[in-house]
Scaffold this active site. Structure first.
Site, PDB file in Angstrom:
ATOM      1  N   SER A   1      42.418  -0.383  -1.263  1.00 31.98           N
ATOM      2  CA  SER A   1      41.650  -0.935  -0.141  1.00 31.98           C
ATOM      3  C   SER A   1      42.345  -0.844   1.208  1.00 31.98           C
ATOM      4  CB  SER A   1      41.314  -2.394  -0.426  1.00 31.98           C
ATOM      5  OG  SER A   1      42.502  -3.143  -0.589  1.00 31.98           O
TER       6      SER A   1
ATOM      7  N   HIS B   1      36.440  -1.714  -4.442  1.00 28.58           N
ATOM      8  CA  HIS B   1      36.136  -0.962  -3.225  1.00 28.58           C
ATOM      9  C   HIS B   1      35.472   0.385  -3.502  1.00 28.58           C
ATOM     10  CE1 HIS B   1      38.168  -3.774  -0.528  1.00 28.58           C
ATOM     11  NE2 HIS B   1      38.936  -4.006  -1.577  1.00 28.58           N
TER      12      HIS B   1
ATOM     13  N   LYS C   1      31.562  -7.352  -1.874  1.00 30.42           N
ATOM     14  CA  LYS C   1      31.865  -6.352  -0.837  1.00 30.42           C
ATOM     15  C   LYS C   1      30.604  -5.508  -0.583  1.00 30.42           C
ATOM     16  CE  LYS C   1      36.669  -6.678  -2.255  1.00 30.42           C
ATOM     17  NZ  LYS C   1      37.033  -7.832  -1.432  1.00 30.42           N
TER      18      LYS C   1
HETATM   19  C1  LIG Z   1      40.979  -4.330  -5.397  1.00 32.16           C
HETATM   20  C2  LIG Z   1      40.412  -5.709  -5.340  1.00 32.16           C
HETATM   21  N1  LIG Z   1      40.182  -6.361  -6.483  1.00 32.16           N
HETATM   22  C3  LIG Z   1      39.661  -7.608  -6.496  1.00 32.16           C
HETATM   23  C4  LIG Z   1      39.351  -8.262  -5.325  1.00 32.16           C
HETATM   24  C5  LIG Z   1      38.789  -9.639  -5.385  1.00 32.16           C
HETATM   25  O1  LIG Z   1      37.424  -9.590  -5.151  1.00 32.16           O
HETATM   26  P1  LIG Z   1      36.633 -10.880  -4.666  1.00 32.16           P
HETATM   27  O2  LIG Z   1      36.796 -10.957  -3.186  1.00 32.16           O
HETATM   28  O3  LIG Z   1      35.235 -10.647  -5.088  1.00 32.16           O
HETATM   29  O4  LIG Z   1      37.250 -12.055  -5.346  1.00 32.16           O
HETATM   30  C6  LIG Z   1      39.579  -7.632  -4.118  1.00 32.16           C
HETATM   31  C7  LIG Z   1      39.254  -8.337  -2.847  1.00 32.16           C
HETATM   32  O5  LIG Z   1      39.863  -8.196  -1.834  1.00 32.16           O
HETATM   33  C8  LIG Z   1      40.119  -6.329  -4.108  1.00 32.16           C
HETATM   34  O6  LIG Z   1      40.364  -5.694  -2.964  1.00 32.16           O
END
Ligand SMILES: Cc1ncc(COP(=O)(O)O)c(C=O)c1O
Length: 396
Positions: free
Chosen positions: A186, A214, A244
């Protein structure tokens, strides 16, 4: 009397973070999180969200969310295993399974919870996990929770992965070995080398886990990184988030029916935490339907991403090696990155600085995320602000 030790700990550490430019001031946003946002009464072009497709403010999602409030109320009421499971959660999971091309799906309250839930339900102290060194914090925490031996491999370094997989398997120390990676990283926007990872996994019988927070909505015509590479039958666990590109809140794990059955009886955030609200479930399902019907939003996202990237690159910024619309502007020094972000806001652009621990020390950056909801005019305005501030600070 409250604890003096806690006060000392907090005050010393907060002061230390502030002195090193590592303390993140959180901005209050008035109103919706769209292509433009209002902060301290000022309208800014928003390049900081993960609302990739602009669905967070989509009218169609709002309508179904309102209808779900009318029909089901505002809360799910209890943990799903205790008080029955709402039809809206089941319908969402069925739609997601169709979208992902897997036998089944289980949904959770957040993407973060998915990783805490699924990794620790599948792996234990007699196992090992091969984890990319740039994996997201929720993967790192999920791995820790499982108590499995964590073996980090160099970022997308397939030679390193192969070597460490071989050593782990041949050591005979572990019952199961998993390889886990973000689908799209990300902060840099690069894509995991899934075909090679799957090949190594097949060679050493590794469990494969892809966190596609992402990639969903962005790659594979919206269905994610695994679909992008045509590997739906070769990845054991596909995790995704509903917060997202989908624009709402929640997360899910997609895979074979036996995996999902196991997670329903053994993953703790499912067993001990209430599910997302009816409105969230209904809006997420609608978003998935929209993605399945048309690639319009997905195509617009890529068009805008390519436009912004070309503009910033032409100005001479270091935008890294992103393969997706995520567009970092890598500055290096943390304080300079923070100052750059502050000055961009003065010039009308909200592009937040990202510093350690979200990215490695010395790679402070401003992360830009154009969405399908941005217009060309907004992006031109943003590029002009980058030029002005970049020149003022001697960055270009
Ligand atoms: C790679 C990744 N996994 C998991 C998450 C967590 O997702 P959520 O915001 O839905 O808790 C994020 C959020 O930033 C992320 O970038």
């Amino acid at each position: 009397m409250t604890s003096k030790a806690l006060d000392t700990f907090l005050n010393e550490n907060l002061a230390d973070l502030k002195a090193h430019g590592l303390y993140n001031e959180i901005d209050p946003v008035q109103g919706a999180n769209g292509a433009k946002i209002s902060i301290n009464g000022k309208q800014l072009i928003n390049l900081s969200s993960n609302n990739y497709l602009g669905l967070a403010t989509d009218e169609r999602l709002k309508q179904v969310a309102k209808a779900a409030v009318e029909s089901h109320g505002v809360g799910a009421g209890a943990v799903r295993t205790i008080n029955g499971t709402l039809n809206l959660h089941i319908e969402l999971e069925q739609k997601l399974a169709e979208f992902k091309g897997t036998e089944a799906v289980i949904s959770y309250q957040s993407g973060f919870n998915c990783n805490m839930a699924a990794i620790s339900a599948v792996m234990d102290k007699n196992d090992a996990i091969l984890s990319d060194e740039l994996n997201h914090a929720s993967i790192i925490d999920g791995c820790r929770l499982s108590r499995a031996k964590v073996i980090r491999f160099g970022h997308s370094d397939m030679e390193d992965l192969r070597q460490k997989a071989k050593e782990a398997v041949e050591s005979g120390l572990y019952n199961k070995v998993m390889v886990i990676t973000d689908g799209v990283f990300s902060m840099d926007g690069d894509v995991a080398k899934l075909p090679e990872i799957v090949e190594i996994a097949e060679e050493f019988d590794l469990i494969t886990y892809v966190d596609d927070a992402h990639g969903s909505g962005v790659l594979g015509k919206g269905a994610g990184t695994v679909k992008h590479f045509g590997l739906q039958d070769k990845v054991d666990l596909q995790m995704g988030t509903l917060s997202k590109a989908i624009g709402v809140i929640g997360g899910y794990v997609a895979g074979k029916a036996n995996l999902i059955d196991w997670l329903k009886v053994r993953s703790r955030p499912f067993l001990f935490s209430t599910a997302v609200s009816p409105a969230d479930a209904a809006a997420s399902k609608k978003a998935v339907e929209i993605l399945m019907e048309s690639t319009e939003l997905h195509d617009k996202l890529w068009e805008n991403g390519n436009y912004l990237k070309a503009g910033l690159k032409k100005l001479g910024f270091n935008i890294g090696d992103s393969e997706t619309p995520i567009t970092p502007c890598i500055i290096g020094d943390e304080k300079a990155a923070q100052e750059f972000s502050t000055r961009l806001a003065d010039a009308g652009v909200y592009a937040k600085s990202i510093v350690f621990p979200t990215v490695p020390k010395g790679t402070g950056r401003v992360r830009n995320m154009p969405t399908a909801a941005h217009t060309k005019e907004m992006l031109d305005e943003a590029i002009a602000a980058y030029e002005k501030v970049g020149k003022e600070m001697g960055l270009i």
